[in-house]
Design an enzyme around this catalytic site. Structure first.
Site, PDB file in Angstrom:
ATOM      1  CG  ASN A  47      22.886   5.958  23.710  1.00  0.00           C
ATOM      2  OD1 ASN A  47      23.182   6.540  22.910  1.00  0.00           O
ATOM      3  ND2 ASN A  47      21.524   6.059  24.255  1.00  0.00           N
ATOM      4  CD  GLU A 107      15.983   0.503  33.453  1.00  0.00           C
ATOM      5  OE1 GLU A 107      14.754   0.400  32.965  1.00  0.00           O
ATOM      6  OE2 GLU A 107      16.939   0.422  32.498  1.00  0.00           O
ATOM      7  CD  GLU A 145      16.435   9.233  33.794  1.00  0.00           C
ATOM      8  OE1 GLU A 145      16.122   8.421  34.492  1.00  0.00           O
ATOM      9  OE2 GLU A 145      15.832  10.091  33.278  1.00  0.00           O
TER      10      GLU A 145
END
Length: 267
Positions: A176, A139, A130
């Protein structure tokens, strides 16, 4: 990280507590001293209550020292493969990872010693995939993506904030961030950037996600963990290159930790 498969699994554990005090509150403080409180809010003494799902009471673990497995050589061996210009080089550290584990006494500590080593290899394989071996914190292009699920009304999105991937497992989606913030004590909905600014919260958020969504399927093989993390986008032939990247990292780390990777490596 999170996708619709993850969203489905998250619903099943949406009331999960990570800190022991939160877990006991979920059980209504009704557990007797010899009972464990599971992440689903039930009291009991079975392995389902006191093992990997345990969030309060006399939780049982195998006594493994994570610090003896995640040695400086192992952790820095991953981090040092990131380019010197990577922002993650000055953000992620073994010390902070070990500090984060203080809130998660069951992480990689159920089952045999071999199973502990295998779970650690799995966690770091996904984190490496990731983040580019701890190169990235956020990201790429995440700020332009919409990770607000308006159907999760209990976690209302702040229109000025983005819930894109951050941290070792690239935590995504408002629900989340909201639940992680509640459980590990940061303002996930109004300050999701905390996961990218505070190394301790960053690792806690990743381990929180792992414990609530991934750890319980370790006994099904590494492929099941891929499915829990990004199954809708990668599994069933959707992106075999990314699946192979995760599997290669996992087998590499298993070799370093002296444990067989097991079966069912792909999803």
């Amino acid at each position: 990280m999170a996708n619709s498969t993850t969203k489905t699994s998250f619903v099943a554990v949406i009331f999960a507590g990570v800190l022991a005090g939160i877990a006991m509150a979920q059980c209504g403080n009704t557990c007797s001293p010899d009972q464990c409180c599971s992440r689903f809010g039930f009291c009991g003494t079975t392995p389902d209550h006191c093992g990997v799902n345990c969030r309060g009471g006399p939780c049982v673990n195998n006594g493994v020292s994570i610090a003896d497995i995640v040695t400086p050589e192992f952790f820095n061996g991953i981090l040092n493969q990131a380019a010197s210009t990577c922002v993650g080089r000055n953000f992620y550290s073994r010390g902070v990872f070990l500090d984060a584990l203080g809130s998660f006494t069951q992480f990689a500590r159920t089952g045999t010693v071999e199973e502990s080593r295998r779970e650690i290899a799995a966690f770091f394989a996904h984190a490496s995939h990731e983040t580019g071996r701890f190169c990235h914190i956020e990201e790429d292009g995440g700020a332009s993506k919409d990770y607000c699920d308006e159907q999760k009304t209990e976690y209302p999105c702040n229109p000025s904030k983005g819930y894109y991937g951050r941290g070792p497992l690239q935590l995504t989606w408002n629900y989340n961030y909201g639940q992680a913030g509640s459980d590990i004590e940061f303002n996930g909905l109004d300050a999701p950037e905390t996961v990218a600014n505070d190394p301790l919260i960053s690792f806690k958020a990743a381990i929180w996600y792992w414990m609530n969504n991934v750890a319980s399927v370790m006994n099904q093989g590494f492929g099941a963990t891929i499915n829990r993390i990004n199954g809708d986008l990668e599994c069933d032939g959707k992106d075999t290159a990314k699946v192979e990247s995760r599997v290669n990292l996992f087998t590499e780390y298993c070799s370093q930790l002296g444990v067989a990777p097991g079966d069912n490596l792909r999803c």
